[in-house]
Design an enzyme around this catalytic site. Sequence first.
Site, mmCIF file in Angstrom:
data_model
loop_
_atom_site.group_PDB
_atom_site.id
_atom_site.type_symbol
_atom_site.label_atom_id
_atom_site.label_comp_id
_atom_site.label_asym_id
_atom_site.label_seq_id
_atom_site.Cartn_x
_atom_site.Cartn_y
_atom_site.Cartn_z
ATOM 1 N N SER A 177 -20.184 -18.265 -39.541
ATOM 2 C CA SER A 177 -21.502 -18.605 -39.024
ATOM 3 C C SER A 177 -22.282 -19.419 -40.057
ATOM 4 C CB SER A 177 -22.229 -17.316 -38.631
ATOM 5 O OG SER A 177 -23.308 -17.574 -37.780
ATOM 6 N N ASP A 218 -18.607 -19.324 -28.037
ATOM 7 C CA ASP A 218 -19.379 -18.687 -29.106
ATOM 8 C C ASP A 218 -20.860 -18.770 -28.761
ATOM 9 O OD1 ASP A 218 -20.821 -18.223 -31.591
ATOM 10 O OD2 ASP A 218 -18.919 -18.531 -32.626
ATOM 11 N N HIS A 239 -18.574 -14.285 -31.225
ATOM 12 C CA HIS A 239 -19.018 -15.084 -32.364
ATOM 13 C C HIS A 239 -18.005 -14.990 -33.487
ATOM 14 C CE1 HIS A 239 -21.578 -17.168 -35.063
ATOM 15 N NE2 HIS A 239 -22.096 -16.128 -35.672
#
Length: 525
Positions: A238, A466, A494
């Site tokens: 991320s 995602d 995710h």
Amino acid sequence: MTVIGLATLGVAGCSSSGSASPSSTGANGGGTAVSAPSGDTASNSVTPLEPLPTAVPADLNRYYGQKLSWTSCDAGFQCTTFKVPLDYSDPSAGDITLSAVRQQATGQGVPRQGSLLVNPGGPGGSAVDYAEYAAETFPPVVRAAYDIVGLDPRGVARSSPVTCLSNSQMDAYTAVDTTPTTQAGVDKLVGADKAFAQGCEQRSGKLLGHVSTVDSARDMDVFRALLGDAKLHYLGKSYGTFLGATYAGLFPSKVGTMVLDGAMNPSLNAFQLNSQQAGGFEVAFNAFAADCVKRPGCALGNGSVQQAGQKLTAFFNAAEAKPLPTGQSRQLNSALAMTGVISAMYDQTQWPDLRLALADAIGNNDGKELLALSDQYYERGPDGSYSNLMYANSAVNCLDLPAAATSPAQVQQQLATYTKDSPLFGASLAWGGLSCAYWPVSATGSPHSIAAKGAAPILVVGTTRDPATPYAWAQGLAAQLSTGSLLTYDGDGHTAYARGSSCIDEAVNNYLLRGTVPAKGTVCH
């Protein structure tokens, strides 16, 4: 998890396999070669991130020359601290202390390859906590070859943390309506944003100008040298992909193996990031709804995905008009309810929890379970205490990019774009983009491209559905990086590595252990 709505820019989020909610979702499958569309690109002009000189500046020698002292901690791990300059442009301005943890390589059957620095994202997620999770859950072959190492970035958790509000103030802040439709509602939201910023300035003013991603990337190079590694081996998820890519852009010759999973596109501005992220959450909710409506007792009905979304919107509206009881002093209003829903979007294994929470809330007027999902998102403990996730998130985001909107009037102009991308969540992310407008420190960063010319091959991993870092961002980053390769996971949730897909894990493991990137166009199902 990502930070949305009132609290901050919705730029990116912690991996769902971080300390708050470890998970192992995903589908197994083999790799197949397909042609993929080109990555998302920014419409605004951007400048390239230029590398720093390869030689260590003289005024930083004392930091690169430190000796780490590791002590036993946390049942089998080792902990250490070290100093970095508060301000790299003026090291004489003072130092800050950073904290790190490691579990040494098991060495079972493979030669040691160095330290693998891991980061779960946020910004604001604790890499120390994530390293302790990764050291138990990453594939054994990787743990055999690498020391698993976590460094809390400056401003985060154990590394000179940013603080802003008391716990009770944070309770009130997270409950402010993030989709105001009246002037009074807008005024309340703006007042809350201003109070949040003022609290950060009062409690952490000295730090706020020095917690950028560039600062943290430079800290990582100091740490690399102290670990005794000639090259940095790194796995970021991320926002951790932005941090890793920034390191590669600044220190391309120091890149060893680098996995960027759930990638951000650094060439996008805050408005583009937020509005496109809203679309990511909409895609993720639609996948959840498509599953839910097929099940008996789905609280969103057994009709179409569109009807499920309409029922959820009606529930949010009802919760704002009349908050639900939760069995404690806090009630569940629309802001907390929306956060609870979004919290579960990060991880497909939490879909059953969300179905239960919605059934309790919609069917039984009981908001307890949905509030628990919201608390998970905000890292609120059972005792009512908050981690500093939200504070660090705001501090880093507001320094890295100018605000997505600078006035309520500008938000009103942007709403159509947000709600087109996401009828359910767009308005909340639009108003969340206003928070940095009142930040006490001006942004030092701007959208830019990262080529990292001369770096070793870098592996970018993108998940097609995602919610927090849309797949197009991974395409965009892989295309920018001069040595970038894209590995695709056709699935939900995710990030992808170490979350259940044997195809993804095998490809990433092969890269980490042998430096071999997957064939171009590889897609795992």
